[in-house]
Design a protein around this motif. Structure first.
Motif, PDB file in Angstrom:
ATOM      1  N   PRO A 118    -114.647  -0.871  18.884  1.00 35.34           N
ATOM      2  CA  PRO A 118    -114.248  -2.251  18.574  1.00 35.34           C
ATOM      3  C   PRO A 118    -113.760  -2.987  19.807  1.00 35.34           C
ATOM      4  N   VAL A 119    -114.101  -4.244  19.897  1.00 35.82           N
ATOM      5  CA  VAL A 119    -113.609  -5.105  20.979  1.00 35.82           C
ATOM      6  C   VAL A 119    -112.196  -5.560  20.599  1.00 35.82           C
ATOM      7  N   THR A 120    -111.232  -5.335  21.485  1.00 40.25           N
ATOM      8  CA  THR A 120    -109.830  -5.611  21.146  1.00 40.25           C
ATOM      9  C   THR A 120    -109.465  -7.075  21.363  1.00 40.25           C
ATOM     10  N   ARG A 121    -109.893  -7.674  22.456  1.00 39.72           N
ATOM     11  CA  ARG A 121    -109.502  -9.055  22.773  1.00 39.72           C
ATOM     12  C   ARG A 121    -110.702  -9.829  23.312  1.00 39.72           C
ATOM     13  N   ILE A 122    -110.700 -11.139  22.994  1.00 44.87           N
ATOM     14  CA  ILE A 122    -111.720 -12.047  23.533  1.00 44.87           C
ATOM     15  C   ILE A 122    -111.002 -13.304  24.008  1.00 44.87           C
ATOM     16  N   TYR A 123    -110.913 -13.495  25.328  1.00 44.37           N
ATOM     17  CA  TYR A 123    -110.296 -14.678  25.916  1.00 44.37           C
ATOM     18  C   TYR A 123    -111.399 -15.675  26.271  1.00 44.37           C
ATOM     19  N   THR A 124    -111.301 -16.877  25.746  1.00 43.01           N
ATOM     20  CA  THR A 124    -112.280 -17.899  26.104  1.00 43.01           C
ATOM     21  C   THR A 124    -112.114 -18.278  27.570  1.00 43.01           C
ATOM     22  N   GLU A 125    -113.246 -18.497  28.225  1.00 38.98           N
ATOM     23  CA  GLU A 125    -113.324 -18.880  29.637  1.00 38.98           C
ATOM     24  C   GLU A 125    -112.802 -17.786  30.566  1.00 38.98           C
ATOM     25  N   ARG A 126    -112.510 -16.592  30.034  1.00 34.88           N
ATOM     26  CA  ARG A 126    -112.041 -15.512  30.913  1.00 34.88           C
ATOM     27  C   ARG A 126    -112.864 -14.242  30.738  1.00 34.88           C
ATOM     28  N   CYS A 127    -112.573 -13.468  29.674  1.00 35.35           N
ATOM     29  CA  CYS A 127    -113.222 -12.163  29.575  1.00 35.35           C
ATOM     30  C   CYS A 127    -113.196 -11.637  28.148  1.00 35.35           C
ATOM     31  N   LEU A 128    -113.985 -10.591  27.955  1.00 36.92           N
ATOM     32  CA  LEU A 128    -114.029  -9.798  26.728  1.00 36.92           C
ATOM     33  C   LEU A 128    -113.525  -8.408  27.100  1.00 36.92           C
ATOM     34  N   GLU A 129    -112.607  -7.831  26.313  1.00 37.59           N
ATOM     35  CA  GLU A 129    -111.868  -6.650  26.764  1.00 37.59           C
ATOM     36  C   GLU A 129    -111.854  -5.564  25.696  1.00 37.59           C
ATOM     37  N   TRP A 130    -112.001  -4.296  26.154  1.00 35.75           N
ATOM     38  CA  TRP A 130    -111.739  -3.120  25.325  1.00 35.75           C
ATOM     39  C   TRP A 130    -110.488  -2.435  25.860  1.00 35.75           C
ATOM     40  N   LEU A 131    -109.582  -2.066  24.973  1.00 33.94           N
ATOM     41  CA  LEU A 131    -108.445  -1.222  25.330  1.00 33.94           C
ATOM     42  C   LEU A 131    -108.684   0.144  24.709  1.00 33.94           C
ATOM     43  N   ILE A 132    -108.881   1.158  25.541  1.00 29.08           N
ATOM     44  CA  ILE A 132    -109.242   2.488  25.078  1.00 29.08           C
ATOM     45  C   ILE A 132    -108.131   3.450  25.455  1.00 29.08           C
TER      46      ILE A 132
END
Length: 269
Positions: free
Chosen positions: A161-175
């Motif tokens: 699962p994708v944990t965070r999605i920041y507009t105009e910045r990045c898409l992040e996984w916290l593993i």
């Protein structure tokens, strides 16, 4: 005999008096109940009247305000408000220099090309699209190795699962990393976040728990504030439209508007 007649008369007179007293008491109680019921009805009627008066007053005020605003609008001349929004960019203006071109990255034995597919559910066959990524094993071998370890779980165990999605910045996984200690490359790579679609990693050691985290991110735009903090280990070469759609699923604070999972991956030939 006369005595008996007198006694009967006396007894009959006493019982009549008692019955008369009981009837009077019952009448009094009934009258009191009627008075209470009448008082309750009168109070209820007064409350209804007061509420209706208040509603009528509010409606009159509202109507007066409406009439005043209409009069003001009729008096003023209608002027067109200038459109200050920036003009919409075409695809030719958006996509050049959006992703790093594939021709500028020399693909060799150390640099492998893979694909990543995203889906709305963990077990759904529907996918949003495919991103083709080039991993820089020659510049960051350890980070690429850790990334491939966690990504291969997608094909064998379950979706990530994708944990965070920041507009105009990045898409992040916290593993969660069960192995204590930073397994990423410690030296800085001479590569910055100059393009959209750069893959970077960061090791996060939590002070309050024994575990540690690794955050993998894919940028949506050039993010110079990540330079020196996160380690670049790859580039997205194809899939600019999918990146723009994934950016629309997030917010400025990193919350997801919809669920997003990394569902499939593999070698891209």
């Amino acid at each position: 005999m006369d005595r008996l007649v007198k006694l009967n008369k006396a007894l009959s007179s006493e019982t009549f008096g008692l019955n008369q007293c009981i009837c009077e008491d019952q009448d009094k109680k009934r009258s009191k109940k009627k008075e209470k019921i009448l008082l309750l009805y009168s109070r209820h009627a007064l409350e209804l009247k007061t509420r209706q008066k208040r509603l009528d007053e509010k409606n009159e005020r509202f109507l007066s305000i409406l009439l005043k605003t209409r009069a003001r609008v009729d008096d003023q001349t209608i002027e067109k408000i200038p459109d200050r929004r920036p003009p919409k960019k075409t695809e030719k203006q958006l996509y050049p220099n959006y992703l790093k071109p594939e021709d500028s990255i020399s693909i060799n034995r150390c640099r492998r090309k893979i694909y990543l597919e995203f889906s709305p559910d963990a077990k759904s066959e529907q996918t949003y699209g495919r991103l083709s990524v080039i991993l820089l094993f020659d510049l960051a071998p350890e980070t690429c190795k850790v990334f491939v370890e966690y990504i291969t779980r997608v094909t064998f165990q379950h979706a990530l699962p994708v944990t965070r999605i920041y507009t105009e910045r990045c898409l992040e996984w916290l593993i969660v990393d069960p192995v204590l200690g930073n397994r990423l490359d410690h030296y800085q790579i001479p590569v910055n976040h100059d393009y959209a679609g750069t893959l970077s990693a960061l090791y996060i050691c939590s002070k309050f728990s024994r575990g540690s985290y690794i955050s993998f991110a894919i940028t949506f735009n050039p993010v110079p504030q990540f330079d020196g903090r996160r380690q670049v280990f790859g580039y997205v070469v194809k899939g600019a439209e999918l990146l723009q759609y994934l950016e629309s699923l997030g917010t400025s604070r990193g919350y997801k508007r919809e669920d997003l999972y990394l569902n499939r991956c593999g070698v891209d030939f």
